[in-house]
Design an enzyme around this catalytic site. Structure first.
Site, PDB file in Angstrom:
ATOM      1  N   CYS A 285      23.617  35.195   3.606  1.00 56.03           N
ATOM      2  CA  CYS A 285      24.838  35.458   4.388  1.00 56.03           C
ATOM      3  C   CYS A 285      24.586  35.860   5.831  1.00 56.03           C
ATOM      4  CB  CYS A 285      25.641  36.567   3.702  1.00 56.03           C
ATOM      5  SG  CYS A 285      26.143  36.142   2.042  1.00 56.03           S
TER       6      CYS A 285
HETATM    7  N1  LIG Z   1      24.874  35.705  -2.488  1.00 53.62           N
HETATM    8  C1  LIG Z   1      25.618  36.618  -1.891  1.00 53.62           C
HETATM    9  O1  LIG Z   1      25.265  37.787  -1.828  1.00 53.62           O
HETATM   10  C2  LIG Z   1      26.956  36.244  -1.280  1.00 53.62           C
HETATM   11  C3  LIG Z   1      27.807  37.282  -0.908  1.00 53.62           C
HETATM   12  C4  LIG Z   1      29.036  36.966  -0.352  1.00 53.62           C
HETATM   13  C5  LIG Z   1      29.382  35.638  -0.139  1.00 53.62           C
HETATM   14  N2  LIG Z   1      28.525  34.641  -0.482  1.00 53.62           N
HETATM   15  C6  LIG Z   1      28.952  33.265  -0.261  1.00 53.62           C
HETATM   16  O2  LIG Z   1      29.332  32.711  -1.517  1.00 53.62           O
HETATM   17  C7  LIG Z   1      29.015  31.310  -1.565  1.00 53.62           C
HETATM   18  C8  LIG Z   1      28.118  31.031  -2.753  1.00 53.62           C
HETATM   19  O3  LIG Z   1      26.903  31.758  -2.572  1.00 53.62           O
HETATM   20  P1  LIG Z   1      25.884  32.040  -3.767  1.00 53.62           P
HETATM   21  O4  LIG Z   1      24.939  33.061  -3.260  1.00 53.62           O
HETATM   22  O5  LIG Z   1      26.622  32.290  -5.043  1.00 53.62           O
HETATM   23  O6  LIG Z   1      25.153  30.615  -3.861  1.00 53.62           O
HETATM   24  P2  LIG Z   1      24.213  30.096  -5.085  1.00 53.62           P
HETATM   25  O7  LIG Z   1      23.349  29.052  -4.485  1.00 53.62           O
HETATM   26  O8  LIG Z   1      23.620  31.242  -5.797  1.00 53.62           O
HETATM   27  O9  LIG Z   1      25.259  29.419  -6.067  1.00 53.62           O
HETATM   28  C9  LIG Z   1      25.981  28.272  -5.744  1.00 53.62           C
HETATM   29  C10 LIG Z   1      26.068  27.388  -6.975  1.00 53.62           C
HETATM   30  O10 LIG Z   1      26.910  26.280  -6.673  1.00 53.62           O
HETATM   31  C11 LIG Z   1      26.386  25.140  -7.321  1.00 53.62           C
HETATM   32  N3  LIG Z   1      26.940  23.960  -6.669  1.00 53.62           N
HETATM   33  C12 LIG Z   1      26.564  23.373  -5.531  1.00 53.62           C
HETATM   34  N4  LIG Z   1      27.357  22.329  -5.257  1.00 53.62           N
HETATM   35  C13 LIG Z   1      28.257  22.268  -6.237  1.00 53.62           C
HETATM   36  C14 LIG Z   1      29.355  21.397  -6.519  1.00 53.62           C
HETATM   37  N5  LIG Z   1      29.681  20.400  -5.693  1.00 53.62           N
HETATM   38  N6  LIG Z   1      30.068  21.616  -7.647  1.00 53.62           N
HETATM   39  C15 LIG Z   1      29.741  22.625  -8.488  1.00 53.62           C
HETATM   40  N7  LIG Z   1      28.718  23.480  -8.282  1.00 53.62           N
HETATM   41  C16 LIG Z   1      28.004  23.304  -7.156  1.00 53.62           C
HETATM   42  C17 LIG Z   1      24.894  25.301  -7.208  1.00 53.62           C
HETATM   43  O11 LIG Z   1      24.216  24.549  -8.189  1.00 53.62           O
HETATM   44  C18 LIG Z   1      24.733  26.809  -7.425  1.00 53.62           C
HETATM   45  O12 LIG Z   1      24.537  27.132  -8.800  1.00 53.62           O
HETATM   46  C19 LIG Z   1      28.385  31.003  -0.203  1.00 53.62           C
HETATM   47  O13 LIG Z   1      29.392  30.562   0.648  1.00 53.62           O
HETATM   48  C20 LIG Z   1      27.883  32.342   0.263  1.00 53.62           C
HETATM   49  O14 LIG Z   1      27.792  32.416   1.664  1.00 53.62           O
HETATM   50  C21 LIG Z   1      27.315  34.923  -1.065  1.00 53.62           C
END
Ligand SMILES: NC(=O)c1ccc[n+]([C@@H]2O[C@H](COP(=O)([O-])OP(=O)(O)OC[C@H]3O[C@@H](n4cnc5c(N)ncnc54)[C@H](O)[C@@H]3O)[C@@H](O)[C@H]2O)c1
Length: 453
Positions: A285
């Site tokens: 992030c």
């Molecule tokens: N990790 C954090 O601490 C955090 C905190 C706040 C916000 N975010 C935001 O949340 C969002 C997700 O982050 P995350 O850390 O969970 O990512 P992540 O990579 O852990 O998880 C994302 C998942 O989405 C899946 N994916 C990708 N394309 C896809 C599709 N077309 N259809 C279905 N599944 C799909 C991936 O396989 C993966 O399992 C991002 O925008 C991130 O910036 C993350």
């Protein structure tokens, strides 16, 4: 193209029906993207009594979940297995089953591309997927972090192209995810949630849905306010971390310990919030999201100078750490070339297993380029995963932290301050320790072997 087939009366019927399903917790919640954000969210909604379906394109993740195995350290496998056995949570890679859900929450990645511009392809692709089975009476909420206007510009037109109308047939909102993995004090259910709807009805439905699962819901007047709120939060962190990183370099030259300064400053009961320096910025992030805003500003002929300056300062930190290491080794008449360096901690922050954007990878790359013999230990990262920005790194696995291993190093570099580390033991057994996190602050013996960086 699917045409809207509902009359004005049945439009309000769509809303009334969905509101009733949410109210009675009979709405099926579909979460797209089962990662660090999606899985905790499912835990919050199942905990509130909703049935959840989880969607991911990664079949191996779906298979693991169906076998009752969590792939995220702080998500308990047994609890997951129980939810699956009790049919409260159903993971699947079959996106056509989105039609079985009433509320769809999008938690897919939002990285930067090679030229550090927003990569919205995951959101765009997901919108296309949802559009294939969108039906009247569904609520779609985007949670992925992104710049203001994304929901309206990227998601809405794709859903509208089905012929269904937003605010009457289906409903749309943005609600930023504020998950803080590894934080023992807060999880999805206990973090207040900001929600902005496309219109009044969408906002009402999204607020009603989240109100069941999280401690507090804050209604924003628009999707754009909710989007901008998340970027403000992350930019605030990036800029303040850059400030203390810059002060660390100056105070170090002056012989002043920046961590002691921050501890003293935070005794002020108002007007100061403590941020801590480190070897660089990490995670999915803080190093990334502010640049979504920079890109948007450029499009509007504006600049985001704070963001760019913070990026510059934070990106320089790994090089600063390497310079400190060179000075440290120099005192011992050693070059970096040929020295044995152990990096402790490859995850981007303490107590998590997430290596994304971790500055440890930059440290590792800089050290290898200078001819150091580098190994690492991280109890949460047993083997280095393939990293998009570091395709040429060798295959490496975590070394056991034995006295012999520590004693054999010319320097042990603490890059991530995991709680499981016994810092007194590490200092006792090592010849020299470079501490980038003030992790050794309570160590009494052997302080002459420690340098901070
Ligand atoms: N990790 C954090 O601490 C955090 C905190 C706040 C916000 N975010 C935001 O949340 C969002 C997700 O982050 P995350 O850390 O969970 O990512 P992540 O990579 O852990 O998880 C994302 C998942 O989405 C899946 N994916 C990708 N394309 C896809 C599709 N077309 N259809 C279905 N599944 C799909 C991936 O396989 C993966 O399992 C991002 O925008 C991130 O910036 C993350």
């Amino acid at each position: 193209m699917v045409r809207s087939f509902v009359s004005d009366d049945s439009v309000s019927a769509s809303h009334t029906r969905l509101a009733a399903l949410i109210d009675t917790k009979r709405a099926v919640i579909g979460v797209i993207g089962l990662g660090y954000v999606g899985l905790p969210l499912i835990r919050a909604f199942t905990g509130a009594g909703f049935r959840c379906m989880g969607f991911d394109v990664d079949q191996s993740k779906v298979d693991k979940l169906n076998a009752g195995q969590s792939y995220i350290k702080h998500i308990d496998s047994e609890a997951l297995a129980l939810l699956i056995r009790e049919k409260k949570f159903e993971p699947t890679a079959d996106m056509t089953r989105l039609s079985e859900t009433d509320c769809i929450i999008i938690c897919v990645p939002t990285p930067l591309n090679e030229s550090r511009d927003p990569d919205l392809s995951y959101i765009d692709g997901t919108a296309q997927t949802i559009a294939k089975t969108l039906r009247p009476g569904q609520l779609v909420v985007l949670e992925s972090t992104t710049h203001p206007t994304t929901t309206r510009s990227n998601v809405l037109p794709v859903l509208e192209a089905t012929g269904l109308r937003c605010g009457t047939d289906y409903f749309l909102a943005f609600s930023p995810e504020r998950e803080d993995p590894g934080n023992p004090h807060f999880q999805a259910a206990t973090i207040p949630k900001v929600v902005g709807g496309f219109d009044e009805k969408s906002g009402d439905l999204a607020c009603a849905m989240y109100a069941h699962a999280v401690v507090k819901v804050i209604r924003a007047s628009s999707m754009e306010v909710a989007e901008a709120c998340k970027i403000l939060e992350n930019t605030y962190r990036a800029v303040n971390i850059a400030l203390v990183n810059e002060l660390k370099i100056l105070y170090d030259k002056l012989g002043i310990d920046v961590w002691e300064v921050i501890d003293a400053a935070k005794t002020k009961p108002f007007g100061f919030q403590a941020f801590y320096p480190g070897p660089g910025l990490g995670g999915h992030c803080i190093p990334i999201d502010p640049f979504y805003l920079t890109w948007l500003a450029r499009k509007h002929g504006e600049q985001t100078r704070f963001i760019e300056l913070a990026g510059e300062v934070n990106a320089h930190m790994p090089q600063y750490v390497i310079n400190r290491l060179a000075e440290f080794l120099n005192e011992q008449r050693k070059p970096i070339n040929g020295s044995k360096i152990a990096i402790l901690g490859m995850a981007y922050k303490k107590d998590v297993d997430d290596p994304r954007e971790s500055p440890s990878f930059e440290l590792l790359t800089l050290l290898l380029a200078r001819g150091a013999e580098v190994t690492y230990n991280d109890p949460h990262v047993p083997a280095l995963p393939k990293m998009r920005h570091y395709p040429d790194l060798p295959v490496m696995t975590s070394h056991e932290l034995t006295p012999a291993y520590l004693a054999a190093q010319d320097c042990v570099m603490i890059a991530t301050d995991h709680s499981v580390y016994d810092y007194s033991f590490i200092v006792d057994q090592s010849r020299f320790v470079l501490d980038t996190r003030n992790a050794t602050k309570l160590v009494k013996r052997g302080r002459e072997k420690i340098r901070k960086a």
